[in-house]
Design an enzyme around this catalytic site. Structure first.
Site, PDB file in Angstrom:
ATOM      1  N   CYS A  30       0.826  -1.203   0.000  1.00  0.00           N
ATOM      2  CA  CYS A  30       0.000   0.000   0.000  1.00  0.00           C
ATOM      3  C   CYS A  30       0.866   1.261   0.000  1.00  0.00           C
ATOM      4  O   CYS A  30       1.539   1.538  -0.974  1.00  0.00           O
ATOM      5  CB  CYS A  30      -0.977  -0.044   1.170  1.00  0.00           C
ATOM      6  SG  CYS A  30      -2.364   1.102   1.001  1.00  0.00           S
ATOM      7  N   HIS A  31       0.873   2.050   1.070  1.00  0.00           N
ATOM      8  CA  HIS A  31       1.781   3.193   1.155  1.00  0.00           C
ATOM      9  C   HIS A  31       3.159   2.766   1.664  1.00  0.00           C
ATOM     10  O   HIS A  31       4.090   3.574   1.676  1.00  0.00           O
ATOM     11  CB  HIS A  31       1.217   4.283   2.069  1.00  0.00           C
ATOM     12  CG  HIS A  31       0.039   5.016   1.495  1.00  0.00           C
ATOM     13  ND1 HIS A  31      -1.263   4.632   1.728  1.00  0.00           N
ATOM     14  CD2 HIS A  31      -0.036   6.121   0.699  1.00  0.00           C
ATOM     15  CE1 HIS A  31      -2.093   5.468   1.103  1.00  0.00           C
ATOM     16  NE2 HIS A  31      -1.380   6.378   0.469  1.00  0.00           N
TER      17      HIS A  31
ATOM     18  N   GLU B 136      -5.615   7.128  -4.419  1.00  0.00           N
ATOM     19  CA  GLU B 136      -5.328   8.299  -3.582  1.00  0.00           C
ATOM     20  C   GLU B 136      -6.297   9.438  -3.861  1.00  0.00           C
ATOM     21  O   GLU B 136      -6.685  10.177  -2.935  1.00  0.00           O
ATOM     22  CB  GLU B 136      -3.888   8.770  -3.816  1.00  0.00           C
ATOM     23  CG  GLU B 136      -3.318   9.597  -2.679  1.00  0.00           C
ATOM     24  CD  GLU B 136      -3.010   8.760  -1.448  1.00  0.00           C
ATOM     25  OE1 GLU B 136      -3.928   8.594  -0.604  1.00  0.00           O
ATOM     26  OE2 GLU B 136      -1.874   8.270  -1.331  1.00  0.00           O
TER      27      GLU B 136
END
Length: 223
Positions: free
Chosen positions: A131-132, A162
């Protein structure tokens, strides 16, 4: 001996101009933990400061793996995370960086973390992130001066995701930044499971991809 995995979590608990509350997104640590634990691996936790990480998405606690993490050894271990600089990372067969928005705060420019990731990769161990979490791979340079992600097939939280999640909270677009450093980016439909292994680098797109990242890491470690 069973493989050893070090999960490196963010210490951040807020992000952006409105101080949005954040942390490690629960399923992105709990689902991989369940996979590593089920494989019989030793799992330890570290953060850059050595402080206890924050958890986000506790509203998902009714998921069986999330609940098992919160009420079992997982969260108890995570609360006792070691300071990264105090850890001999060379003893681990793999490192894994979970997401949530928190890594976008303290893992963009983090020289010690970048060195740990480069050293882990260059000594032949496995590097995973979801993910991030792949923001931790940004600005990682190998000993030949090249970026770690250059020429590698990579997934992370996408621009499309996002735009509908935290665009006003993040200071840059992760997908674009990875591509700018040479990543061959693979984006699936928003919020669908998408994990990819390129050699010993395994990345995933979003919370639904966390289990797949761990499964691919395990496959590499067992090969």
């Amino acid at each position: 001996m069973n493989p050893k995995v070090l999960i490196i979590a963010s210490n951040a608990n807020s992000i952006g101009p409105n101080n949005r509350r954040t942390g490690t997104f629960l399923p992105e640590v709990a689902h991989p933990y369940a996979e590593f634990n089920g494989a019989g691996y030793q799992i330890d936790f570290a953060t850059q400061s050595g402080d206890t990480p924050y958890l986000d998405a506790l509203f998902l606690a009714d998921d069986p793996d999330n609940l098992a993490f919160l009420t079992g050894e997982g969260w108890a271990k995570m609360q006792k995370a070691a300071k990264l600089s105090d850890v001999d990372v060379n003893q681990y067969d793999a490192i894994f960086i979970p997401g949530g928005l928190a890594p976008m705060v303290d893992m963009v420019e983090a020289p010690e973390l970048k060195k740990v990731i480069a050293d882990t990769y260059e000594r032949g161990a496995v590097v995973g992130a979801v993910c991030h979490g792949p923001v931790s791979l940004l600005n990682v340079k190998l000993s030949d001066g090249s970026y770690l992600v250059n020429g590698k097939n990579i997934a992370s939280f996408t621009t499309a995701e996002e735009d509908n999640y935290a665009r006003t909270d993040v200071s840059f677009d992760l997908q674009s930044a990875l591509i700018a450093q040479g990543a061959i980016f693979h984006a699936a439909e928003p919020w669908s499971a998408n994990s990819i292994a390129d050699g010993r680098v395994v990345t995933g797109q979003n919370p639904a991809s966390a289990k797949g990242v761990a499964e691919k890491m395990i496959a590499i470690l067992e090969a």
